[in-house]
Design a protein around this motif. Structure first.
Motif, mmCIF file in Angstrom:
data_model
loop_
_atom_site.group_PDB
_atom_site.id
_atom_site.type_symbol
_atom_site.label_atom_id
_atom_site.label_comp_id
_atom_site.label_asym_id
_atom_site.label_seq_id
_atom_site.Cartn_x
_atom_site.Cartn_y
_atom_site.Cartn_z
ATOM 1 N N UNK A 1 -18.419 19.434 2.159
ATOM 2 C CA UNK A 1 -18.531 20.876 1.947
ATOM 3 C C UNK A 1 -19.600 21.391 2.908
ATOM 4 N N UNK A 2 -19.177 22.201 3.858
ATOM 5 C CA UNK A 2 -20.111 22.720 4.867
ATOM 6 C C UNK A 2 -20.601 24.101 4.438
ATOM 7 N N UNK A 3 -21.841 24.134 3.920
ATOM 8 C CA UNK A 3 -22.454 25.387 3.494
ATOM 9 C C UNK A 3 -23.639 25.782 4.366
ATOM 10 N N UNK A 4 -24.139 24.867 5.204
ATOM 11 C CA UNK A 4 -25.344 25.147 5.981
ATOM 12 C C UNK A 4 -25.129 26.369 6.868
ATOM 13 N N UNK A 5 -26.070 27.313 6.788
ATOM 14 C CA UNK A 5 -25.931 28.560 7.535
ATOM 15 C C UNK A 5 -27.247 29.310 7.544
ATOM 16 N N UNK A 6 -27.342 30.275 8.445
ATOM 17 C CA UNK A 6 -28.377 31.310 8.343
ATOM 18 C C UNK A 6 -27.713 32.440 7.572
ATOM 19 N N UNK A 7 -28.046 32.649 6.280
ATOM 20 C CA UNK A 7 -27.247 33.502 5.413
ATOM 21 C C UNK A 7 -27.753 34.927 5.217
ATOM 22 N N UNK A 8 -28.841 35.316 5.879
ATOM 23 C CA UNK A 8 -29.472 36.598 5.585
ATOM 24 C C UNK A 8 -29.173 37.601 6.695
ATOM 25 N N UNK A 9 -28.561 38.737 6.325
ATOM 26 C CA UNK A 9 -28.178 39.747 7.309
ATOM 27 C C UNK A 9 -29.395 40.268 8.064
ATOM 28 N N UNK A 10 -30.479 40.572 7.349
ATOM 29 C CA UNK A 10 -31.655 41.141 8.010
ATOM 30 C C UNK A 10 -32.230 40.195 9.059
ATOM 31 N N UNK A 11 -32.199 38.889 8.791
ATOM 32 C CA UNK A 11 -32.721 37.923 9.760
ATOM 33 C C UNK A 11 -31.855 37.855 11.011
ATOM 34 N N UNK A 12 -30.586 38.210 10.881
ATOM 35 C CA UNK A 12 -29.718 38.193 12.058
ATOM 36 C C UNK A 12 -30.112 39.280 13.051
ATOM 37 N N UNK A 13 -30.797 40.302 12.573
ATOM 38 C CA UNK A 13 -31.296 41.347 13.475
ATOM 39 C C UNK A 13 -32.581 40.918 14.160
ATOM 40 N N UNK A 14 -33.451 40.224 13.430
ATOM 41 C CA UNK A 14 -34.727 39.819 14.017
ATOM 42 C C UNK A 14 -34.595 38.557 14.871
#
Length: 366
Positions: free
Chosen positions: A84-97
């Motif tokens: 099960x591949x769940x590893x991710x950067x999951x936060x929208x706000x962090x995708x901007x920074x």
């Protein structure tokens, strides 16, 4: 439950130290699986993974999914029956920074898992988890189907759409005829809430941090509507999909949405009102304040059409909105009241969730 398909099996979870990963790890251990986890770090403090002392019960690896050789070695050494591949950067706000970190984790990390699976020489069933944000959101009122366009107005959404495109490319290029060995599918879900989430810029986590300190929580979009679902709902979908890969090769290479019933669409304000009732606020204005600080785009409406999962996997959501709110509120209440054994309480909620599914005679609960 799930026809005992996970009992005695080896299951590898990427992102096992995160919110969803910790719940999935706990559930799979209870189902009798041998679990191996890969995560680059402990993402929050507090951490559900640490609160439940899951490290003592599994093979625990600190590794970054962007490191192909390290990931490949762990997979080949463990020889999982399921991944099960769940590893991710999951936060929208962090995708901007930090857009490049989001893209490299969510896109290259997914590609590395798929690339590592090309080296597998045993039977393995892999569920690649993305997000409902993978769809090009045009704010229409009906749910997105698996055949709708991928896209995104923000980096996080774009990275999830790109992960789905990479999955399809790998499937067509390398795995299309591999169903006797490696079987793959993707699962899409969103607006997941539940006990043990302490990530930044998530509405429930922000509430619990603020309210536990007798502070008002700042919210940006009180009228935004979301199909809220308890974390166990998509996890039951992913587990059903894993079983579906074992039982039926026609699920190989497919994509599935997992979401709540339509009546669980509620505004952020409604959610806060219902959650705050467990915290003895005299009036709702004491619980939150609306801020004008909106540093990034947020969708007003996004929901999924889950007919495919119902028709082909016989999966459907289990909890109604009120039950979802109760599960979330009671978990945090127990934690902040200083309950010593949160793992036992988490297992109690999983059992109640399973019992409700069995009483409703949901097919996936058998």
């Amino acid at each position: 439950m799930f026809s005992d398909v996970y009992k005695g099996k080896k299951v590898l979870i990427t992102g096992h130290t995160g919110f969803k990963g910790a719940w999935l790890t706990t559930w799979l251990l209870d189902l009798g699986a041998e679990v191996c986890g890969i995560s680059k770090d402990i993402p929050t403090q507090p951490s559900m993974f640490e609160v439940l002392d899951l490290e003592s019960s599994i093979q625990h690896h600190i590794a970054d999914v962007r490191n192909l050789e390290e990931i490949r070695k762990i997979i080949l050494d463990f020889k999982p029956d399921f991944l099960f591949h769940l590893a991710a950067q999951p936060i929208v706000s962090l995708s901007y920074s930090n857009p490049l970190d989001t893209i490299s984790t969510n896109v290259l990390g997914t590609a590395n898992i798929l690339e590592a699976l090309r080296s597998v020489e045993h039977r393995c069933n892999a569920v690649i988890v993305t997000s409902d944000k993978c769809y090009e959101n045009v704010e229409w009122v009906w749910g997105y189907k698996e055949t709708d366009h991928m896209g995104g107005k923000d980096i996080y959404s774009g990275s999830k759409g790109a992960a789905e495109i990479i999955f399809h490319a790998y499937q067509e290029s390398f795995f299309k005829n591999s169903s006797d060995q490696v079987r793959l599918a993707t699962g899409r879900a969103g607006n997941v809430i539940g006990g043990g989430d302490w990530a930044s810029d998530r509405i429930v986590a922000d509430c619990m941090r603020a309210w536990s300190n007798n502070q008002r929580v700042e919210i940006r979009c009180p009228d935004a509507t979301r199909p809220w679902q308890h974390v166990l709902e998509p996890l039951s979908g992913y587990l059903t999909l894993g079983q579906g890969l074992v039982d039926d090769s026609s699920n190989h290479g497919e994509q599935y949405n997992f979401g709540p019933r339509a009546e669980q669409n509620h505004t952020v304000k409604n959610l806060l009102s219902d959650l705050s009732s467990y915290w003895d606020f005299k009036k709702l204005n004491d619980a939150y304040v609306v801020t004008d600080n909106i540093p990034f785009h947020e969708a007003g409406l996004l929901k999924l059409n889950c007919d495919k999962a119902l028709f082909r996997l016989k999966w459907e959501a289990n909890l109604n909105y009120e039950q979802c709110i109760r599960f979330v509120s009671e978990w945090y209440y127990e934690f902040y009241q200083g309950r010593k054994d949160m793992r036992e309480f988490t297992l109690r909620q999983i059992k109640e969730y399973q019992d409700k599914a069995e009483n409703k005679k949901l097919v996936w609960s058998k």
